[in-house]
Design a protein around this motif. Sequence first.
Motif, short mmCIF file in Angstrom:
data_model
loop_
_atom_site.label_atom_id
_atom_site.label_comp_id
_atom_site.label_asym_id
_atom_site.label_seq_id
_atom_site.Cartn_x
_atom_site.Cartn_y
_atom_site.Cartn_z
N ILE A 7 0.78 -1.39 0.02
CA ILE A 7 -0.03 0.03 0.00
C ILE A 7 0.67 1.34 0.01
O ILE A 7 0.27 2.26 -0.17
N GLN A 23 0.61 -0.50 -7.87
CA GLN A 23 -0.23 -1.78 -7.10
C GLN A 23 -1.01 -2.52 -8.30
O GLN A 23 -0.74 -3.83 -8.31
N LEU A 24 -1.58 -1.92 -9.31
CA LEU A 24 -2.16 -2.69 -10.37
C LEU A 24 -1.04 -3.46 -11.46
O LEU A 24 -1.18 -4.54 -11.71
N LEU A 26 0.32 -6.31 -9.38
CA LEU A 26 -0.74 -7.49 -9.90
C LEU A 26 -0.62 -8.08 -10.96
O LEU A 26 -0.44 -9.48 -11.09
N ARG A 66 0.77 -12.00 -11.39
CA ARG A 66 -0.12 -12.91 -12.09
C ARG A 66 0.48 -13.40 -13.06
O ARG A 66 0.59 -14.88 -13.44
N ALA A 79 3.85 -10.79 0.82
CA ALA A 79 4.73 -9.93 1.12
C ALA A 79 4.95 -9.92 2.63
O ALA A 79 3.97 -9.64 3.35
N LEU A 80 5.99 -10.05 3.20
CA LEU A 80 6.22 -10.44 4.49
C LEU A 80 7.32 -9.27 5.00
O LEU A 80 6.82 -8.18 5.50
N GLU A 116 -10.08 -11.72 -13.86
CA GLU A 116 -9.27 -10.46 -13.62
C GLU A 116 -9.92 -9.43 -12.97
O GLU A 116 -9.52 -8.50 -11.93
N GLN A 152 -9.71 -10.28 -9.19
CA GLN A 152 -8.36 -9.86 -8.62
C GLN A 152 -8.25 -8.53 -8.56
O GLN A 152 -7.67 -8.14 -7.33
N LEU A 153 -8.89 -7.74 -9.22
CA LEU A 153 -8.63 -6.30 -9.09
C LEU A 153 -9.44 -5.94 -7.76
O LEU A 153 -9.05 -5.27 -6.90
N LEU A 202 -7.68 -6.99 -4.78
CA LEU A 202 -6.52 -5.91 -4.57
C LEU A 202 -7.13 -4.83 -3.85
O LEU A 202 -6.73 -4.26 -2.66
N ARG A 230 -6.05 -3.88 -0.14
CA ARG A 230 -5.56 -2.56 0.20
C ARG A 230 -6.45 -1.71 1.47
O ARG A 230 -5.78 -1.08 2.22
N CYS A 256 -5.56 -3.47 4.89
CA CYS A 256 -4.25 -3.16 5.11
C CYS A 256 -4.22 -1.55 5.72
O CYS A 256 -3.44 -1.43 6.76
N VAL A 266 1.16 -9.88 4.49
CA VAL A 266 0.22 -10.50 3.34
C VAL A 266 0.51 -11.53 2.61
O VAL A 266 1.39 -11.56 1.94
#
Lengths: 134, 134
Positions: A48, A55-56, A59, A63, A82-83, B52, B55-56, B59, B63, B66, B80
């Motif tokens: 974030i 971010q897109l 993704l 993918r 994502a740690l 897709e 998936q968006l 996200l 977000r 988070c 995450v």
Amino acid sequence: MEFTLASELARDSYHLADWPLCEVRVMNDRQFPWFLLVPKVADVREIIDLTEDDQLQLLRESRFLCHWLKAEYQPDKLNVAALGNQVPQLHVHHLARFQTDVAWPAPVWGKQPMHPLEEGEVARLQSLFADITF
Amino acid sequence: MEFTLASELARDSYHLADWPLCEVRVMNDRQFPWFLLVPKVADVREIIDLTEDDQLQLLRESRFLCHWLKAEYQPDKLNVAALGNQVPQLHVHHLARFQTDVAWPAPVWGKQPMHPLEEGEVARLQSLFADITF
């Protein structure tokens, strides 16, 4: 500030490709097909913290890498994470996991020492990724 | 086929809210602020099994969660992760991690037994999430 790869990531993984947002890297561990996406953006710790556009794009690149992992390795499960507790620079793990791998069904982190990749494997992967136009 | 929550997730976590794509759930473990997003789509194991559009939306919901975690808990790091080696139904872990938590800096999975949430905590969270219009 310019993007600089964290020293721990530089030490433990190899560069495979530069995609629009991320460096694609492979962890130096033959026990798992274990790849990283590292956004080439300075000073980013969390997904974030990226702009929404980035971010897109993350993704999209994630993918693509997931589809490639499935095609290349036919794993039983993908692990995407994502740690960053130890290395705060944002990096997203992408693993192909098998019911027969040494850590299954546990996560891979911090369980067993890394075993370096076989000779030639980094060059083989770099060559495969050179053929991928994103 | 209709979406049905995996029995292990039903056993180990509580329902907090229904967002457009996902159930929001909290793990029954007081050691960490530990939430799940579970897409309400049948027969999905990997993020890339979603359309897709979904998936968006995942996200977007991730977000949002988070940002909420950062505001509510001021953690040192977010974790995450979509793993699913033990419970293959797609569920995305969202954790607020602290340098003082019992697992730090290791990941939380499979390290220590869960300690149930304090009485009233689920109701408190449900009430907080009821006020969130997504």
